[in-house]
Structure formats: C-alpha cells, structure tokens
Design a protein around this motif. Structure first.
Motif, PDB file in Angstrom:
ATOM      1  N   ARG A 113      58.683 -54.438 -17.553  1.00 24.66           N
ATOM      2  CA  ARG A 113      58.226 -54.102 -18.852  1.00 24.66           C
ATOM      3  C   ARG A 113      59.750 -54.076 -19.891  1.00 24.66           C
ATOM      4  N   SER A 114      61.048 -53.737 -19.042  1.00 24.34           N
ATOM      5  CA  SER A 114      62.218 -53.554 -20.055  1.00 24.34           C
ATOM      6  C   SER A 114      62.983 -54.724 -19.838  1.00 24.34           C
ATOM      7  N   ASN A 115      62.422 -55.707 -19.273  1.00 25.76           N
ATOM      8  CA  ASN A 115      63.395 -57.075 -19.146  1.00 25.76           C
ATOM      9  C   ASN A 115      64.648 -56.810 -18.495  1.00 25.76           C
ATOM     10  N   CYS A 116      64.694 -56.086 -17.355  1.00 23.30           N
ATOM     11  CA  CYS A 116      65.858 -55.724 -16.813  1.00 23.30           C
ATOM     12  C   CYS A 116      66.427 -56.935 -15.988  1.00 23.30           C
ATOM     13  N   THR A 117      67.825 -57.194 -16.041  1.00 17.12           N
ATOM     14  CA  THR A 117      68.474 -58.511 -15.529  1.00 17.12           C
ATOM     15  C   THR A 117      68.849 -58.079 -14.101  1.00 17.12           C
ATOM     16  N   GLU A 118      68.671 -59.229 -13.502  1.00 19.02           N
ATOM     17  CA  GLU A 118      68.902 -59.295 -11.941  1.00 19.02           C
ATOM     18  C   GLU A 118      70.085 -58.597 -11.469  1.00 19.02           C
ATOM     19  N   ASP A 119      71.119 -58.380 -12.286  1.00 16.82           N
ATOM     20  CA  ASP A 119      72.336 -57.768 -11.571  1.00 16.82           C
ATOM     21  C   ASP A 119      72.132 -56.407 -11.941  1.00 16.82           C
ATOM     22  N   CYS A 120      71.148 -55.818 -12.511  1.00 17.21           N
ATOM     23  CA  CYS A 120      71.321 -54.489 -12.800  1.00 17.21           C
ATOM     24  C   CYS A 120      70.093 -53.771 -11.787  1.00 17.21           C
ATOM     25  N   LYS A 121      69.277 -54.434 -11.269  1.00 18.66           N
ATOM     26  CA  LYS A 121      68.179 -53.805 -10.835  1.00 18.66           C
ATOM     27  C   LYS A 121      68.558 -52.959  -9.570  1.00 18.66           C
ATOM     28  N   VAL A 122      69.402 -53.311  -8.707  1.00 14.10           N
ATOM     29  CA  VAL A 122      69.625 -52.556  -7.649  1.00 14.10           C
ATOM     30  C   VAL A 122      70.640 -51.092  -7.931  1.00 14.10           C
ATOM     31  N   LYS A 123      71.466 -51.365  -9.167  1.00 17.01           N
ATOM     32  CA  LYS A 123      72.091 -50.493  -9.700  1.00 17.01           C
ATOM     33  C   LYS A 123      71.172 -49.091 -10.095  1.00 17.01           C
ATOM     34  N   PHE A 124      70.230 -49.690 -11.205  1.00 12.59           N
ATOM     35  CA  PHE A 124      69.529 -48.603 -11.650  1.00 12.59           C
ATOM     36  C   PHE A 124      68.452 -48.075 -11.046  1.00 12.59           C
ATOM     37  N   ALA A 125      67.944 -48.762  -9.847  1.00 13.68           N
ATOM     38  CA  ALA A 125      66.924 -48.163  -9.013  1.00 13.68           C
ATOM     39  C   ALA A 125      67.571 -47.406  -8.063  1.00 13.68           C
ATOM     40  N   ALA A 126      68.913 -47.579  -7.553  1.00 14.28           N
ATOM     41  CA  ALA A 126      69.609 -46.525  -6.807  1.00 14.28           C
ATOM     42  C   ALA A 126      69.864 -45.160  -7.523  1.00 14.28           C
ATOM     43  N   GLY A 127      69.625 -45.221  -9.128  1.00 13.97           N
ATOM     44  CA  GLY A 127      69.937 -44.120  -9.795  1.00 13.97           C
ATOM     45  C   GLY A 127      68.834 -43.275  -9.850  1.00 13.97           C
ATOM     46  N   THR A 128      67.535 -43.953  -9.377  1.00 10.84           N
ATOM     47  CA  THR A 128      66.257 -42.846  -9.378  1.00 10.84           C
ATOM     48  C   THR A 128      66.061 -42.293  -7.723  1.00 10.84           C
ATOM     49  N   LEU A 129      67.199 -42.414  -6.930  1.00 10.72           N
ATOM     50  CA  LEU A 129      66.861 -41.805  -5.682  1.00 10.72           C
ATOM     51  C   LEU A 129      67.638 -40.324  -5.755  1.00 10.72           C
ATOM     52  N   THR A 130      66.899 -39.476  -4.936  1.00 11.78           N
ATOM     53  CA  THR A 130      67.264 -38.225  -5.014  1.00 11.78           C
ATOM     54  C   THR A 130      67.009 -37.758  -3.435  1.00 11.78           C
ATOM     55  N   GLU A 131      67.737 -36.645  -3.308  1.00 19.87           N
ATOM     56  CA  GLU A 131      67.888 -36.113  -1.769  1.00 19.87           C
ATOM     57  C   GLU A 131      68.008 -36.918  -0.632  1.00 19.87           C
ATOM     58  N   GLU A 132      67.004 -36.810   0.294  1.00 21.06           N
ATOM     59  CA  GLU A 132      67.149 -37.720   1.329  1.00 21.06           C
ATOM     60  C   GLU A 132      67.454 -39.340   1.233  1.00 21.06           C
ATOM     61  N   ALA A 133      66.851 -39.728   0.191  1.00 22.84           N
ATOM     62  CA  ALA A 133      66.962 -41.003  -0.048  1.00 22.84           C
ATOM     63  C   ALA A 133      68.347 -41.508  -0.754  1.00 22.84           C
ATOM     64  N   LEU A 134      68.821 -40.358  -1.584  1.00 22.89           N
ATOM     65  CA  LEU A 134      70.083 -40.711  -2.120  1.00 22.89           C
ATOM     66  C   LEU A 134      71.137 -40.595  -0.949  1.00 22.89           C
ATOM     67  N   SER A 135      70.978 -39.526   0.110  1.00 24.22           N
ATOM     68  CA  SER A 135      71.832 -39.600   1.179  1.00 24.22           C
ATOM     69  C   SER A 135      71.947 -40.850   1.850  1.00 24.22           C
ATOM     70  N   TRP A 136      70.689 -41.510   2.106  1.00 25.84           N
ATOM     71  CA  TRP A 136      70.718 -42.508   2.871  1.00 25.84           C
ATOM     72  C   TRP A 136      71.390 -43.892   2.042  1.00 25.84           C
ATOM     73  N   TRP A 137      71.303 -43.874   0.599  1.00 23.12           N
ATOM     74  CA  TRP A 137      72.003 -45.053  -0.138  1.00 23.12           C
ATOM     75  C   TRP A 137      73.254 -44.878   0.026  1.00 23.12           C
ATOM     76  N   ASN A 138      73.952 -43.418  -0.018  1.00 23.63           N
ATOM     77  CA  ASN A 138      75.515 -43.297  -0.050  1.00 23.63           C
ATOM     78  C   ASN A 138      75.906 -43.830   1.195  1.00 23.63           C
ATOM     79  N   SER A 139      75.085 -43.637   2.441  1.00 22.75           N
ATOM     80  CA  SER A 139      75.657 -43.864   3.740  1.00 22.75           C
ATOM     81  C   SER A 139      75.588 -45.185   3.871  1.00 22.75           C
ATOM     82  N   PHE A 140      74.692 -46.075   3.319  1.00 19.00           N
ATOM     83  CA  PHE A 140      74.629 -47.488   3.287  1.00 19.00           C
ATOM     84  C   PHE A 140      75.725 -48.101   2.449  1.00 19.00           C
TER      85      PHE A 140
END
Length: 134
Positions: free
Chosen positions: A94-121
C-alpha cells in the motif's frame, strides 16, 4: 392579446442523408480547425517530447507507520507470525515501500521477545548488514 403568427411558406424537409452530410461536414471542419490550432500554438498537452521518468523519493519510516502495521511480540505463535507477515506485506504494498527499507521498517515493529531475537541476530553481523537480508 397579440394574434399568433403563422407562416405562409413551408420549410423544405431535410432528408436523413442531408442531415448526416451536414453533421459529417461540421465535424470535419471542427477537427481541421482544432488541428490547425494545435499546430499553431505551443500546447504542452500534446506530449510530443520525451517523458522524464519520475524521480523516486526516499520512503520514510513515518509514512510506513502511518499505515498502521502490526507489532509482533514473538509470543503469538505461528498464526500470529503469519498474520504479522501478511499485514506487513500489505503495508509495504500500500505504501510503495522500497526494497532497501523493508527489513529496517519491519524490524521497527518487533517488540519484547521478537525484538530480543532481532538484536541477537543483528549484533554479530552489524545492523547495516542485518538490514540487507531479504
């Protein structure tokens, strides 16, 4: 009251063929006049020159968040993860997000355990390298 006027001469009746010819001649004359006008003026709507490709603008995190993506905690199970994937993909579309932003922006929606996993990755390889994954 004034008397009604009546015509003493009968108007000649036009045939269908005469009407069609009159219409065709009028349309032809109007098209020729329009073509002459277009040639004699600098009309920017004619699109005669090359079109420039629109310049891609940088997509912002604020625009992404305005589409209200779901947050993902990591405790929702498989169904919650699938819903998060589908919703996030829908927001990207819907928002025409560019490929180079997708992972960065999706990671911004992670919280709690998912955010901990992302940080350790991301920590061992660096955040910029982590953002480059597909």
């Amino acid at each position: 009251m004034a008397p009604k006027r009546t015509s003493t001469s009968a108007a000649p009746a036009m045939t269908q063929a005469a009407i069609k010819k009159l219409v065709a001649d009028s349309v032809s004359a109007a098209l020729e006049a329009q073509a002459a006008t277009m040639v004699n003026t600098d009309n920017t709507n004619m699109n005669t020159g090359e079109r420039e490709a629109p310049v891609a603008r940088k997509y912002s995190y604020k625009e992404f968040m305005s589409c209200q993506p779901f947050n993902f905690k990591g405790t929702e199970g498989v169904v919650g993860l699938i819903r998060w994937f589908k919703r996030t993909k829908s927001v990207f579309s819907r928002s025409n997000c560019t490929e180079d932003c997708k992972v960065k922006f999706a990671a911004g929606t992670l919280t709690e355990e998912a955010l901990s996993w992302w940080n350790s990755f991301a920590q061992p390889i660096g955040i910029e390298e982590a953002y480059k994954i597909t």
